[in-house]
Design an enzyme around this catalytic site. Structure first.
Site, PDB file in Angstrom:
ATOM      1  CB  VAL A 125       1.267   0.044   5.107  1.00  0.00           C
ATOM      2  CG1 VAL A 125       0.190  -0.229   5.605  1.00  0.00           C
ATOM      3  CG2 VAL A 125       2.017   0.968   6.164  1.00  0.00           C
ATOM      4  CG  ASP A 150       4.620  13.473   8.741  1.00  0.00           C
ATOM      5  OD1 ASP A 150       4.388  14.393   8.285  1.00  0.00           O
ATOM      6  OD2 ASP A 150       5.055  12.282   8.440  1.00  0.00           O
ATOM      7  CG  LEU A 189      -1.959  -1.030   1.216  1.00  0.00           C
ATOM      8  CD1 LEU A 189      -2.696  -1.055   2.473  1.00  0.00           C
ATOM      9  CD2 LEU A 189      -3.118  -0.815   0.069  1.00  0.00           C
ATOM     10  N   GLY A 190       1.967   0.987   0.505  1.00  0.00           N
ATOM     11  CA  GLY A 190       2.903   2.429   0.756  1.00  0.00           C
ATOM     12  C   GLY A 190       3.939   2.087   1.495  1.00  0.00           C
ATOM     13  N   GLY A 194       8.885   2.096   7.713  1.00  0.00           N
ATOM     14  CA  GLY A 194       8.617   0.722   7.336  1.00  0.00           C
ATOM     15  C   GLY A 194       7.466   0.687   5.866  1.00  0.00           C
ATOM     16  CE  LYS A 218       5.100   1.888   9.400  1.00  0.00           C
ATOM     17  NZ  LYS A 218       4.822   3.168   9.835  1.00  0.00           N
ATOM     18  N   GLY A 229       7.106   4.282   3.908  1.00  0.00           N
ATOM     19  CA  GLY A 229       7.604   5.521   4.529  1.00  0.00           C
ATOM     20  C   GLY A 229       8.960   5.293   5.197  1.00  0.00           C
ATOM     21  CB  ALA A 230      10.852   7.493   7.412  1.00  0.00           C
TER      22      ALA A 230
END
Lengths: 246, 324
Positions: free
Chosen positions: B40, B144, B32-33, B38, B53, B35-36
């Site tokens: 998901v 964030d 799904l995506g 980990g 995640k 980031g910094a």
């Protein structure tokens, strides 16, 4: 738990050392003295990740118990903050793991706890990271090739001070540059809770071709010891900070 | 930190993640995506779709789970995705921490707005500020806050938060942020978690909507942001709110919400106002036409009366004849 003070050296460089003692060895010495060494390696715009002799960057950090990161100059601000805070959390985590080993027996670490319990331990780590006092000595490579990166370095350091000063704990920063004019390192800013005074700092650039990273690290270690003995002379300055902060 | 240790690299669709403690099993469907902290994944476990995640950083993932658990205790409202469980996956001899949460489906804020009229933007903002107020009251700051971390689920459209990695206890230092939405970056305040930190980010989301590709920091500060607000016509109507949110003049999310709410509730809200204006522009001869119409109507009115009078007269005549 006692609040205490965490001590870090943050080395910002763009190349390999080529003069004097082995910086990896000095970093190991720092670790023994309870000082974490973090390293940020800066790449030039047209430089690929692999090209650079950046193994040394990793080695110094590993040996100094810290974190290393290799970045392009434009990502520097976030990286400086990330590396410093991550190293801080890591150190606290290490300390807490040590405590856990005391309580739970040999080889027991936070990761061995069931997730429920781990969450509770993490709350302590987070809280500690918020409250602990921090001393960061920033060691900036100002050899000729760093010339165009120094304005960015300056900005990232101001940014770091914004982040760290948003914590509850106290901070002290010192900035030194190497190679120095006569000594291995030159002082730019002495221990100070703010980095606002940084504006004028990076004017004098050395143009020499040598990068004495090892000797510079050794000098930096000395500065921590000097500072501590000064505090002891003043009589329990540390204790006073602890009381007022808690 | 060695990035090649990344455990996420060996996870592909079809991979099965087995929890060491609960023995629950999850099948990875897709990413799904990332980031910094980990990556998901969309996964299936117990017949339902969940978000899972995985992270190499056991510290930050544990910290995040703590936040998710706290948020699920905030009653009455679903603030973040609901937390399901945390576990470890033993893979190639290493223990990899992961956690499972509700899979929130929906559009990102900006793609949602592409299909909607302008007034929806205001409604979403008001929803967001209401949720933020609840979060702040519970003792947390989102941190964030940015369009990527907001999802519009529904119907009915409702704003939901995706990533709580930056969510920080009030009074502490913000854990994670994105430069464009961070007041520290623009030189307009500290990174201490307080309601005004989130409200600054809300203002930057509004600005980001007008400048989809964002812009670089030049001199920073209010001067630069003000210049960009003034340059964009669509933004100017928000400039009063933006000024207050960026300069920390709102004491709470509720205050900003009420300010926006009263602005949108006015009959002459900007969009409607603009629309009626444009209508009246196109039909400038309108009043006269309406007048003529009225005249016609009036004439028709006369005719009707005359007709009724005539019919009544006719009946009267018939009545008279009948009596004779």
């Amino acid at each position: 738990m006692r609040k205490g003070t965490l001590r870090q050296i943050l080395l910002i460089t763009d190349g390999c050392s080529n003069h004097g003692e082995d910086p990896v060895a000095i970093a190991a010495l720092a670790k023994e003295k309870g000082i974490t060494v973090n390293v940020i390696g800066i790449l030039s715009r047209n430089e690929a990740y692999g090209e650079h002799g950046l193994k040394e960057v990793e080695d110094i950090a590993m040996s100094g118990g810290g974190i290393s990161q290799i970045v392009y100059a434009n990502q520097l601000a976030q990286t400086v903050k990330m590396v410093t805070q991550k190293a801080m959390t890591q150190t606290i985590h290490g300390m807490i793991n040590k405590e856990l080993t005391h309580i739970l027996g040999e080889g027991q670490q936070m990761e061995d706890l069931p997730p429920e319990k781990r969450g509770q331990v993490m709350e302590v780590v987070d809280e500690f990271g918020e409250m602990v006092d921090l001393e960061v000595l920033i060691l900036v490579d100002i050899s000729a090739s760093m010339d165009d990166k120094l304005p960015t370095v300056q900005e990232s350091l101001i940014d770091l001070s914004i982040s760290l000063n948003s914590r509850t704990g106290n901070n002290l920063f010192a900035i030194y540059a190497f190679p120095g004019k006569r000594q291995p390192i030159d002082r730019l800013i002495d221990w100070d809770p703010q980095l606002d005074s940084l504006v004028k700092t990076f004017k004098k650039i050395s143009t020499g071709g040598i990068t004495p990273t090892g000797p510079a690290l050794r000098e930096a270690l000395e500065l921590f010891s000097e500072k501590r003995s000064k505090q002891e002379l003043l009589g329990g300055d540390d204790e006073y900070i602890e009381e007022s902060g808690s | 930190m060695n990035t090649s240790k990344n455990p996420e690299a060996n996870i592909t669709p079809g991979s099965i993640i087995l929890g060491k403690w609960s023995q629950n099993q999850y099948t990875i469907l897709r990413e799904l995506g990332s980031g910094a902290t980990g990556t998901v994944y969309l996964a299936r476990g117990n017949g339902t779709k969940v978000a899972l995640k995985v992270s190499s950083d056991s510290l930050s993932i544990t910290s995040e789970v703590n936040v998710l658990k706290y948020l699920s205790k905030v009653q009455g409202k679903k603030l973040g995705p609901s937390f399901i469980e945390m576990d470890d996956w033993v893979h190639t001899g290493r223990s990899i921490p992961f956690y499972v949460m509700e899979y929130v489906q929906g559009d990102t804020l900006f793609s949602f707005m592409k299909q909607r009229k302008d007034e929806w933007f205001g409604i979403i903002l008001i929803q967001l500020l209401g949720d933020l107020h609840d979060l702040h009251n519970a003792g947390w700051v989102f941190g964030d806050l940015k369009p990527d971390n907001l999802l519009i689920s529904g119907p009915p459209p409702k704003i939901r938060w995706l990533d709580v990695g930056g969510t920080t206890m009030v009074g502490r230092a913000i854990k994670e942020y994105t430069e464009f939405f961070d007041r520290g970056f623009w030189g307009l305040g500290s990174r201490r978690a307080e309601p005004s930190y989130d409200l600054f980010a809300v203002a930057m989301i509004i600005i980001n909507f007008a400048y989809p590709s964002r812009f670089e920091k030049k001199e920073g500060g209010w001067e630069q942001l003000k210049r960009y607000i003034d340059k964009e016509r669509w933004l100017r109507k928000y400039s009063r709110f933006l000024d207050k949110a960026i300069n920390g003049q709102y004491q709470s999310a509720l205050e900003m919400k009420q300010d926006l709410l009263s602005y949108y509730s006015k009959k002459t809200s900007p969009t409607i106002h603009k629309r009626t204006k444009s209508i009246s522009y196109h039909k400038k001869p309108n009043p006269q036409m309406r007048y003529q119409k009225k005249k016609v109507q009036k004439r028709r009115g006369y005719l009707e009366t005359i007709l009724i009078v005539l019919i009544m007269f006719a009946f009267y005549v018939i009545y008279l004849i009948g009596h004779m």
